[in-house]
Scaffold this active site. Structure first.
Site, PDB file in Angstrom:
ATOM      1  CG  HIS A  90    -102.208  25.471 107.024  1.00 28.20           C
ATOM      2  ND1 HIS A  90    -102.402  24.114 107.045  1.00 28.20           N
ATOM      3  CD2 HIS A  90    -100.888  25.654 106.749  1.00 28.20           C
ATOM      4  CE1 HIS A  90    -101.258  23.495 106.801  1.00 28.20           C
ATOM      5  NE2 HIS A  90    -100.329  24.417 106.609  1.00 28.20           N
ATOM      6  CD  GLU A  91     -99.403  29.336 105.243  1.00 30.37           C
ATOM      7  OE1 GLU A  91     -98.285  29.451 105.792  1.00 30.37           O
ATOM      8  OE2 GLU A  91     -99.668  28.440 104.436  1.00 30.37           O
TER       9      GLU A  91
ATOM     10  CG  HIS B 171     -97.784  20.280 107.042  1.00 28.91           C
ATOM     11  ND1 HIS B 171     -96.620  20.580 106.366  1.00 28.91           N
ATOM     12  CD2 HIS B 171     -98.561  21.395 106.967  1.00 28.91           C
ATOM     13  CE1 HIS B 171     -96.683  21.814 105.901  1.00 28.91           C
ATOM     14  NE2 HIS B 171     -97.854  22.337 106.255  1.00 28.91           N
TER      15      HIS B 171
ATOM     16  CG  HIS C 214     -97.107  26.496 109.623  1.00 28.24           C
ATOM     17  ND1 HIS C 214     -96.620  25.264 109.986  1.00 28.24           N
ATOM     18  CD2 HIS C 214     -97.879  26.283 108.521  1.00 28.24           C
ATOM     19  CE1 HIS C 214     -97.067  24.343 109.151  1.00 28.24           C
ATOM     20  NE2 HIS C 214     -97.848  24.936 108.257  1.00 28.24           N
TER      21      HIS C 214
END
Length: 533
Positions: free
Chosen positions: A257-258, A376, A261
């Site tokens: 997930h990170e 998100h 970004h």
């Protein structure tokens, strides 16, 4: 050296998995004692700040050229992305061996996963970063238009987030006086070769790691030919690197997930997205070749403001504000302002997924403040998709996020890895555009309010199947200590006949980011404790 742009964009944090033992806090709204066991705990992905700093976004000469001498376009010559992880010795080496092993295992897993899915126009020269400026002072260079120069001198240390960048990864110091007399001093480092993305991996324990935060990340630099991020960092909070208190599924999803970004999913990058031909999706200014600075309207996110001096305004063909009229909350009907990602592949996925032929695109999160909102997918409409703002149950690595990656113009995508997102599948336009209050009211008489729920924790039957029937679940409906915001007061006597009507305004789902809609949250039993999964 590969020409790159510095830019601290979204520094996005992922909170630590909590043990479900008592009432929890939802964005400063605390559940009352009556909701202590209402549902699974949640983890809110947070960011320090996402607006791009214009002072760190510059254009420098690019060396990413094809054999013909022309700049590569986004549609040609793509190969699997090469990601290089560089571990920060000062923070990683001091970890206990068991935590260091977990950190490296998670990092390698994420890199292998992403390298198997995404391709990019490869860089043909080493990646090296421009140096930070002394006291943060820099000026445009009149002798080299579009190039950033330090005013007077470069800083002794250049940082990528919390990580000091090794001198071997830095360009020489380019500095000018206020009279624009410019010089290059010092020796450039060799940079990082044979890589398309450099990620500095650290394990510091700053104040940001307090409470629920398990990790945070940021993009630090972009290359100038296509604006693709090429340098970033991930910090894994040491306390989270413990498989006895955190599930591997959660930690695995945390790191993936990170890095998303860093790769693309940051509002500070939206104005830099490219179309399928490699051209900018957002109009660029003559001379600087940067998007225009402009105030970003945030009426969809109460209390969230971004000054126009630090924001690159994305085109409405990338992100569009959409007003959801006829939003029913109890006896009140209002209009809910929202934002949608409206790029072509994302729109195609959203329309197909929900079976809604005229859907604008995929809704972005409108709650959670800076670092969660707009950063998100909307939790109410995409619940457990990997890029929603909370971790509540196993992630779905769906084609929605893959579609966004393709729509950046930077990445080729292998869709064979996509998983089915069950939440909202074929639910129709009303599921997206109407409140869950409308959805539940229209279906309550037939008992089919799924994927939402109305089962109070005081009822005899407390365990149910989650939306994809993969796990036992509880309805996370909860009573809060104060009334919910007016637009989220869905409950009526018909929906919750056993509740005092005077208290209905305090009832809603235990996850704020789902617009307080109650739904089934899966869990696993571990001894006498329930732990969110």
């Amino acid at each position: 050296m590969a020409a790159i742009m510095r830019g601290y964009l979204a520094s996005v944090c992922l909170p630590l998995l909590l043990v479900l033992v008592s009432c929890y806090t939802v964005e400063r709204v605390t559940c009352s004692a009556t909701s202590a066991s209402a549902g699974a705990s949640q983890d809110v992905h947070k960011a320090e700040s996402w607006p791009a700093d214009r002072n760190n976004h510059i254009n420098v000469e690019s060396e990413e050229l094809s054999s013909s001498g022309r700049k590569r376009r986004a549609t040609s010559n793509k190969r699997n992305i090469r990601i290089t992880a560089i571990y920060d010795d000062a923070s990683v080496d001091v970890l206990p061996a068991s935590k260091r092993e977990v950190l490296m295992m998670l990092t390698n897993d994420a890199i292998n996963y992403l390298q198997s899915i995404y391709s990019v126009v490869p860089l043909t020269s080493p990646i090296s970063m421009q140096r930070d400026c002394e006291m943060g002072r820099f000026i445009p260079s009149l002798s080299s238009p579009g190039r950033r120069a330090c005013q007077n001198n470069c800083a002794a240390t250049t940082m990528c987030g919390d990580v000091p960048v090794p001198a071997t990864h830095l360009q020489a110091c380019y500095h000018c006086t206020v009279q624009s007399v410019c010089n290059t001093t010092g020796t450039p480092g060799p940079g990082v070769s044979s890589s398309d993305l450099v990620i500095y991996v650290a394990a510091y324990n700053p104040a940001r790691c307090a409470g629920q935060t398990a990790a945070f990340a940021s993009s630090c630099a972009q290359e100038t030919s296509l604006d693709r991020p090429v340098v970033g960092y991930v910090n894994l909070c040491p306390e989270s690197l413990n498989l006895t208190t955190s599930s591997y599924t959660f930690l695995q999803g945390t790191v993936r997930h990170e890095i998303y970004h860093i790769l693309a999913f940051s509002p500070g990058l939206y104005a830099y997205y490219r179309d399928s031909t490699g051209g900018p999706r957002t109009r660029r200014l003559t001379g600087s070749n940067l998007p225009a600075l402009g105030f970003i309207t945030t009426t969809a996110i109460p209390g969230l403001t971004f000054p126009s001096s630090t924001n690159y305004q994305w085109a409405s063909t990338t992100v569009q504000q959409v007003a959801l009229s006829g939003w029913v909350a109890g006896t009140t009907t209002t209009t809910l302002p929202t934002y949608y990602m409206v790029t072509p592949k994302v729109r195609e996925f959203a329309r197909s997924h929900f079976a809604c032929a005229d859907l604008e695109g995929a809704m972005l999160e409108n709650q959670g403040g800076s670092g969660t909102a707009l950063t998100h997918w909307e939790k109410r409409t995409f619940e457990n998709e990997v890029m929603t703002g909370t971790f509540t149950q196993d992630y779905s690595y769906s084609a929605l996020t893959l579609s966004l990656m393709e729509d950046t113009g930077w990445y080729g995508v292998n869709y064979s890895s996509a998983e089915t997102l069950v939440w909202g599948l074929n639910a129709g336009c009303g599921f997206v555009r109407q409140s869950c209050g409308s959805w539940m009211t229209a279906r309550n008489s037939t008992g089919g309010v799924q994927p939402f729920c109305l089962n109070l924790p005081t009822e005899t039957r407390r365990f149910f199947c989650n939306v994809d029937h993969s796990a036992r679940s509880v309805c996370n409906i909860a009573q809060y200590s104060t009334s919910l915001p007016q637009e989220y007061r869905y409950m009526t006597p018909a929906l919750l006949p056993g509740v005092n009507p005077a208290l209905l305004a305090q009832y809603g789902g235990g996850t704020q980011l789902t617009d307080y809609c109650p739904y089934y949250t899966s869990f696993k039993l571990s001894g006498t404790q329930q732990r969110s999964e």
